[in-house]
Design a protein around this motif. Structure first.
Motif, short mmCIF file in Angstrom:
data_model
loop_
_atom_site.label_atom_id
_atom_site.label_comp_id
_atom_site.label_asym_id
_atom_site.label_seq_id
_atom_site.Cartn_x
_atom_site.Cartn_y
_atom_site.Cartn_z
N ASN A 1 1.84 10.83 6.99
CA ASN A 1 1.40 9.55 6.43
C ASN A 1 0.24 9.73 5.46
N ARG A 2 -0.09 10.99 5.23
CA ARG A 2 -1.04 11.35 4.17
C ARG A 2 -2.42 10.71 4.32
N SER B 1 0.81 -1.21 0.00
CA SER B 1 0.00 0.00 0.00
C SER B 1 0.85 1.26 0.00
N LEU B 2 2.04 1.17 0.54
CA LEU B 2 2.89 2.36 0.54
C LEU B 2 3.11 2.82 -0.89
N ALA B 3 3.50 1.89 -1.73
CA ALA B 3 3.77 2.24 -3.12
C ALA B 3 2.49 2.72 -3.81
N LEU C 1 8.53 3.57 1.81
CA LEU C 1 8.66 2.68 0.65
C LEU C 1 10.13 2.42 0.37
N SER D 1 -0.31 -4.97 4.44
CA SER D 1 -0.08 -4.26 3.18
C SER D 1 0.41 -2.84 3.43
N ASN E 1 -0.24 3.95 -2.48
CA ASN E 1 -0.70 5.23 -1.96
C ASN E 1 0.18 6.39 -2.43
N LEU E 2 1.46 6.10 -2.51
CA LEU E 2 2.38 7.14 -2.98
C LEU E 2 2.00 7.57 -4.39
N THR F 1 -4.83 7.47 0.54
CA THR F 1 -4.54 6.35 1.42
C THR F 1 -5.80 5.59 1.82
N LEU G 1 5.10 8.08 3.18
CA LEU G 1 4.84 6.98 2.25
C LEU G 1 6.09 6.74 1.41
#
Lengths: 341, 341
Positions: free
Chosen positions: A119-120, A54-56, B59, B118, A58-59, A64, B55
Motif C-alpha cells: 500500500n506504499r 487518494s488511490l489515484a 484504483l 478518499s 497516491n499512485l 501516500t 494503489l
DNA sequence: TTCAAAAATACAATCGATTGTATTTTTGTT
DNA sequence: AACAAAAATACAATCGATTGTATTTTTGAA
C-alpha cells in the motif's frame, strides 16, 4: 449520484467545460489557476459532492502521506501511550497513521509488513514481535530504500537503522539497587524471553546491581517466562519454594501484579515479607494494594521522537545512511510495594 | 534496484518477453495462463523482488479489501476487545483493517471519515464520539452508497443503518436492582453525557429499577459528567454531602474506581457503608479492593458481529436497505463491592 | 495600436495493474 | 492432412489524478 458512481475531476471538468488538469490544480490551490476559476471549480466540486480519490493521487505522486505502525498489542498501556505520541506528531506533520498489531506473532508481522509495503506507506515504525528472530521481511523493506525506525525493541540486525529506546540496564539496576538499599538480601527476578534484547538488558541490570553490592547471584531466583498474567502466578508459586526470598524485581507489571495477588492469597505480606518492583507503570500498578513501585517509560515522548525521525528520513531519503538513535532514561516510581514502612 | 525504483509487472513483462496482462493474470493465479508460464513468471517475480502496488490495483478494481474502523479511544479496554473481534473476523474474511481513534472529538472524526472515504475503504465501522451531534459527515458517506455499521453507540439519525449494541437499559436495571435487593435504600448514580443515547438508557434503567421497587427518585443523587477519573473524584465529593447514600451505580468503571479510592481516603468503608457497581469490566475492576461489581459487555462478540454485518453489506450492496441490527445482553459480574458480607 | 512578457488554460503522457476483446497457438477429431 | 474448438497469449482501453509542455489569452509598456 447515489448509485455509488463517485464524482471525479472529469465530471467537474465536463460540467464547467474546463480541462481536468486545471480542475486538479484548482482543487490543490495551485497558483497557476486564476482565483475566479478556482472558486468556480471549488464551488462546483462541493455542489457535486466531489471527493478526491487518494488511490489515484497516491499512485501518480508515488507518496501516500501515511506512516505505518507495527506494534505487538495496542491494548498494552505502554504501546497505547506510544501511539498517542506518534499520532500527535504525525498529525502535526501532515501524515496519516495506520496502526497494526502483530499480537507478538512473526507470521502476522510479516503479513502486515507486506500489506503496508504494497500500500506504499511512506515509512514504517516498528516494535518487533517476541517471535521475531528472522528479519528478512524487514531487511527487504529497508533494502528497497524505505524508511524504518525501530521503537522500544531495537534490532541488532540493523545497526544502521534509527531506533528509539530506553536504558533498560540502568532502569533495572536502579530498581534492584533500591531493593538492596531497603535491606533486601534475597532478591528474585521475573525475566522475559532472552531472545529479546530488552529483557536481556533488564536481567543484566538486575545481576549487575547484585554483584556491585556483593550479593551473589542465585540462578534459582531467576524465573524466565513471557511474563503473562498466568506466568506471574506460576512463577510466584515456584518462588515460594525459597522462603528466604524477600524481594522481587519483575520485568513487567503484569506478572508482578498477578504475583502479588497470588502471594496475598497465600498469606504473604507485601511488602513486609516480599518487596516488589515492576516495570511499565501500567494503570493498575497505582490501584493495586499495595500500590506497585515500578518503572515509567516515556512512551509518549518515544512515539513523538520516533515519528520525528521517521518523517525526517522520509523527507531526506538521501542521507538515510546517517544513524539517528536515542536512548531515553526511564523513571523509577516509588510506591508502597517496595517500602519498609 | 536499491534506488527505490520498484519493480512492476512491466519489468517482469520485459524480462520474459511476455505481455503484462499475462503477467498480471499469472500473479493472480488466473486459469487463463498455462501452468508453465505462470511458474516462470512467479519465479521471475520473486527473483526481481516484485511487490504488487495495491494503489494501482485498487484504483483499477475499485475495491481495497479494507475496512475502516473509527472508535473514540483504542486504549479503553472495551474498545480494545471490540477491535480484537473486528480483526479476527476481518482477517478470516480476507479484509485489512485500518483503526482510527477520534479521541471523542467530532473534528477528528470528520477528518478521519474523509480520509477513509478518499482512500476508498470498502466500508466503515464506527462508534461515534461524545461530541458527535451533527451527522453530516456520516450521512454523506452513507448517501454515497457506502456500507456503515454502528457499534455500541447506535445513531437515531440513521434508523435504516445496521448497528450492534447492548441492552443498556436492562443492564442498568439489573445492577440497580441488585443494590436494592442488598437492602440499599439511597442509591446514587454517576451518569454520562445525555446527548449519548447509551447514557440515557443507563440512567433510565437506574430510575426504572428504583420506581418499580417503590423508591422515589432523588435528582440530587444523580451526578452527570463525562465519567473521567477526575469526575469520579469530584462526583464522590459531592455525593458525600448526602450521608444517607448507601449505594452507587456508576455508568462506567473509571469513575467508579476513582470514586472508591477517594471515598476510602475519607474513611468510608466500601461496600459496608456504600455499595458500588460500575460498568465495563475494566481489568482494574478485578484488582481494586474491594473488587468491583460491574457489567461486562461482550466487546469481542460485538466486534465480530459488526464485521460480519459490514462484510455482508459490502458483498451485497444491493440489499443495503435491509436493516440488520443486534442488541446483545451484557452480563452482571458480581464481586465484592456490592456484597454485604 | 502593437507586441513581448506574463498569466491562464489546454493537451497529453503517465503512475501500475486489470480486463474485455482479438489474435495466435495448440489440441484432437475425422 | 484439414480444420473446428479450445487454450494460451497479446492488444488496448481503463481506473482518477498529476504534471511537464504547448497553446491561448490577458496585461501593460512603448
Amino acid at each position: 449520484m447515489s448509485k455509488g458512481n463517485k464524482i471525479t475531476i472529469h465530471d467537474i471538468s465536463k460540467a464547467l467545460n474546463i480541462d481536468s488538469s486545471t480542475v486538479s490544480r484548482a482543487l490543490n490551490n495551485s497558483p497557476r489557476v486564476s482565483v475566479k476559476t478556482r472558486e468556480k471549480i471549488q464551488k462546483k466540486a462541493t455542489e457535486l459532492g466531489y471527493q478526491r480519490n487518494s488511490l489515484a493521487s497516491n499512485l501518480r505522486t508515488n507518496r501516500t502521506n501515511t506512516i505505518g505502525v507495527i506494534i505487538p498489542r495496542i491494548a498494552r498501556h505502554f504501546f497505547a501511550t506510544v501511539i498517542a505520541g506518534i499520532e500527535e506528531t504525525a498529525y502535526e506533520e501532515g501524515y496519516n497513521v495506520v496502526i497494526c498489531q502483530s499480537l507478538e506473532s512473526l507470521d502476522r508481522e510479516i503479513k502486515i509488513m507486506n500489506s503496508l509495503a504494497s500500500n506504499r506507506v511512506d515509512g514504517i515504525l516498528i516494535s518487533t514481535s517476541m517471535e521475531t528472530s528472522k528479519f528478512d521481511h524487514i531487511k527487504s523493506y529497508i533494502d528497497n530504500n524505505n524508511p524504518v525506525v525501530f521503537i522500544d525493541r531495537p534490532s541488532e540486525a540493523f545497526p544502521e537503522c534509527s531506533n528509539i529506546s530506553i536504558d533498560n540496564f540502568k532502569a533495572s539496576y536502579d530498581a534492584t539497587k533500591l531493593l538492596i538499599e531497603k535491606g533486601r538480601k534475597h532478591i528474585a527476578h521475573f525475566s522475559g524471553p532472552q531472545n529479546i534484547g530488552l529483557y536481556q538488558e533488564r536481567k543484566k541490570g538486575y545481576m549487575s546491581a547484585l554483584q556491585e553490592h556483593n550479593i551473589s547471584i542465585n540462578k534459582n531466583y531467576i524465573f524466565e517466562s513471557i511474563l503473562s498474567e498466568e506466568d506471574g502466578i506460576s512463577c510466584a508459586k515456584k518462588l515460594l519454594k525459597y522462603p528466604e526470598i524477600d524481594g522481587l524485581y519483575s520485568a513487567n507489571d503484569t506478572a508482578a501484579i498477578s504475583a502479588i495477588q497470588y502471594l496475598k492469597t497465600k498469606g504473604i505480606q507485601i511488602p513486609k515479607q516480599i518487596a516488589v518492583i515492576g516495570f511499565n507503570n501500567d494503570p493498575i500498578s497505582e490501584v493495586i494494594e499495595p500500590s506497585l513501585t515500578t518503572i515509567h517509560q516515556p512512551g509518549f515522548e518515544m512515539g513523538k521522537l520516533a515519528t520525528e525521525m521517521l518523517v525526517h528520513q522520509i523527507k531526506n531519503k538521501s542521507d538515510k545512511g546517517i544513524h539517528h538513535s536515542k536512548i531515553l532514561v526511564p523513571e523509577l516510581i516509588i510506591r508502597k510495594s517496595s517500602e519498609n514502612e
